[in-house]
Design an enzyme around this catalytic site. Structure first.
Site, PDB file in Angstrom:
ATOM      1  N   TYR A 141       0.778  -1.238   0.000  1.00  0.00           N
ATOM      2  CA  TYR A 141       0.000   0.000   0.000  1.00  0.00           C
ATOM      3  C   TYR A 141       0.815   1.296   0.000  1.00  0.00           C
ATOM      4  O   TYR A 141       0.718   2.115  -0.916  1.00  0.00           O
ATOM      5  CB  TYR A 141      -0.946   0.015   1.207  1.00  0.00           C
ATOM      6  CG  TYR A 141      -1.918  -1.121   1.241  1.00  0.00           C
ATOM      7  CD1 TYR A 141      -3.067  -1.101   0.462  1.00  0.00           C
ATOM      8  CD2 TYR A 141      -1.703  -2.234   2.055  1.00  0.00           C
ATOM      9  CE1 TYR A 141      -3.976  -2.158   0.497  1.00  0.00           C
ATOM     10  CE2 TYR A 141      -2.595  -3.290   2.096  1.00  0.00           C
ATOM     11  CZ  TYR A 141      -3.733  -3.246   1.316  1.00  0.00           C
ATOM     12  OH  TYR A 141      -4.610  -4.288   1.347  1.00  0.00           O
TER      13      TYR A 141
ATOM     14  N   CYS B  37      -5.754  -6.017  -0.463  1.00  0.00           N
ATOM     15  CA  CYS B  37      -7.175  -6.405  -0.371  1.00  0.00           C
ATOM     16  C   CYS B  37      -8.045  -5.234  -0.808  1.00  0.00           C
ATOM     17  O   CYS B  37      -8.912  -5.375  -1.652  1.00  0.00           O
ATOM     18  CB  CYS B  37      -7.523  -6.836   1.046  1.00  0.00           C
ATOM     19  SG  CYS B  37      -6.710  -8.362   1.560  1.00  0.00           S
TER      20      CYS B  37
END
Length: 420
Positions: free
Chosen positions: A144, A215
């Site tokens: 991320y 995710c």
């Protein structure tokens, strides 16, 4: 009314009633549905689930970690956030050195005497205390934070191309990485009606280098102009001259129109895989917090938060916990017990009075895990620098202690195992 908790527990019911049993990479197994959505109006309160206690500091710490562009769990551990420990340890034990004689050297002679294959606790303690070890083994790959702040790009230059255009010679090189968060903030300030206000973490070329592919893999923001009535209402900012010597507010003619927000901002995130019991409440609060930070950075009003959910599942070892959080209807006797404790009146007096209409249970919960009102977020931006052209100057001033929630009431936490 706390609609968020109702929507969330209805999603738990949906999975229990309609989910298909599927295998998964962790070997735990899931009940799964596909294509669901969560929506929340930020004006209703900060989206922190109340039907079980949430760990707000962990939510804040992880988001700051993302925004810093960090991918090493050392920062998380230094701030008492342990949510990525299992993934880091799993990544470590996949390395051939884990089962070698060098494991003792990696974790110190004392640990080496006890065991060749270190435990997760040994591994985490080593990350906390040994900077060199943390630098090498605490990194989770380009997930991320790396993609949000330093998406790598490659330039290419063709020197020669054959006539049939099947053969060429040339060279490629790394160009300046892309800071998607800084670009987003700049675009919000200069072109707020753009339909390209997006940040992506799904870098196909680097997925195999990540400990865990994202995710929640991207988000988009949207802004709109506030009406004059909205600006004159709850979003107004008064000038320094708005108050008299007694601290009383004077005429609204002293509104600071430049600082009063002109726009509302909404955020929608996309999520391919949703651990609905443990992960989703965390994700909802995290993106709600991101929306609040972006709104403060560009002087807009947080509006709507939306989550688009792909494979939305409950792990099979979370089924009973989900049922506990959904709750059940309370019996008349149980509600009378609550009334008795609340008003310090003997139960044998309460029940006859209620049955004869002399007292009411209207203010007593009708079910276990009845949602509480949502809390309010408070942000201390004293050390931020929102006027800076670089978001780095803002994020460097952020601390997990700058964010806290007021009036957060919740039911007790519900323990459940984390599947890595």
């Amino acid at each position: 009314m706390n609609k968020l908790d109702r929507d969330y527990t209805n999603l738990l019911k949906d999975i229990l009633d309609n989910g298909h049993e599927k295998g998964d990479r962790t070997g735990t197994g899931t009940l799964s549905v596909f294509g669901r959505q969560i929506r929340h109006k930020m004006s209703d309160g900060f989206p922190l689930i109340t039907t079980k206690k949430m760990y707000m500091k962990g939510i804040v710490t992880e988001l700051i970690w993302f925004l810093r562009g960090d991918t090493n769990i050392k920062y998380l551990l230094d701030n008492d956030c342990n949510i990525w420990n299992g993934d880091a340890y799993k990544n470590f034990i996949k390395n051939p050195v884990y089962e070698s004689k060098n494991a003792a050297d990696l974790l110190g002679s004392q640990a080496g005497q006890l065991l060749i294959c270190p435990t997760q606790e040994d591994f985490i303690n080593k990350i906390k205390t040994d900077d060199e070890f943390a630098k090498k083994w605490g990194d989770l790959g380009p997930l991320y934070g790396k993609q949000w702040r330093t998406w790598e790009t490659i330039g290419f230059y063709i020197q020669n191309m054959s006539e049939d255009k099947k053969h060429w010679s040339g060279e490629c090189w790394n160009t300046e990485p892309i800071d998607q968060i800084s670009n987003l903030i700049n675009d919000l300030k200069t072109n707020p009606d753009s339909r390209r206000l997006m940040v992506n973490a799904w870098n196909v070329g680097e997925l195999d280098q990540m400990t865990l592919p994202p995710c929640h893999y991207g988000f988009q923001v949207y802004t709109r102009e506030l009406s004059l009535e909205e600006r004159q209402g709850k979003y107004v900012v008064w000038t320094k001259d708005s108050y008299d010597e007694n601290g009383e507010l004077k005429s609204p003619l002293t509104i600071d129109w430049e600082r009063t927000p002109k726009r509302a901002i909404s955020l929608k995130w996309q999520q391919r895989s949703v651990d609905t019991f443990l992960g989703l409440p965390f994700n909802i609060a995290s993106y709600g917090l991101l929306l609040e930070i972006l709104a403060k950075e560009v002087n807009m009003v947080p509006d709507e938060l939306i989550g688009d959910l792909g494979d939305t599942h409950l792990y099979l070892n979370h089924i009973e916990q989900a049922k506990e959080q959904i709750g059940r209807e309370l019996s008349f006797e149980e509600r009378a017990d609550i009334y008795k404790d609340k008003h310090n009146i003997p139960k044998e007096i309460v029940i006859p009075f209620v049955k004869r209409g002399g007292r009411t249970l209207a203010d007593i919960p009708t079910q276990t895990r009845e949602p509480y009102p949502l809390p309010r977020l408070v942000i201390n931006d004293e050390f931020w620098n929102p006027d800076s052209t670089s978001f780095d100057n803002t994020i460097k001033g952020m601390s997990p202690d700058d964010f806290y929630v007021l009036n957060y009431q919740s039911h007790p936490s519900i323990k459940a195992p984390l599947s890595n």
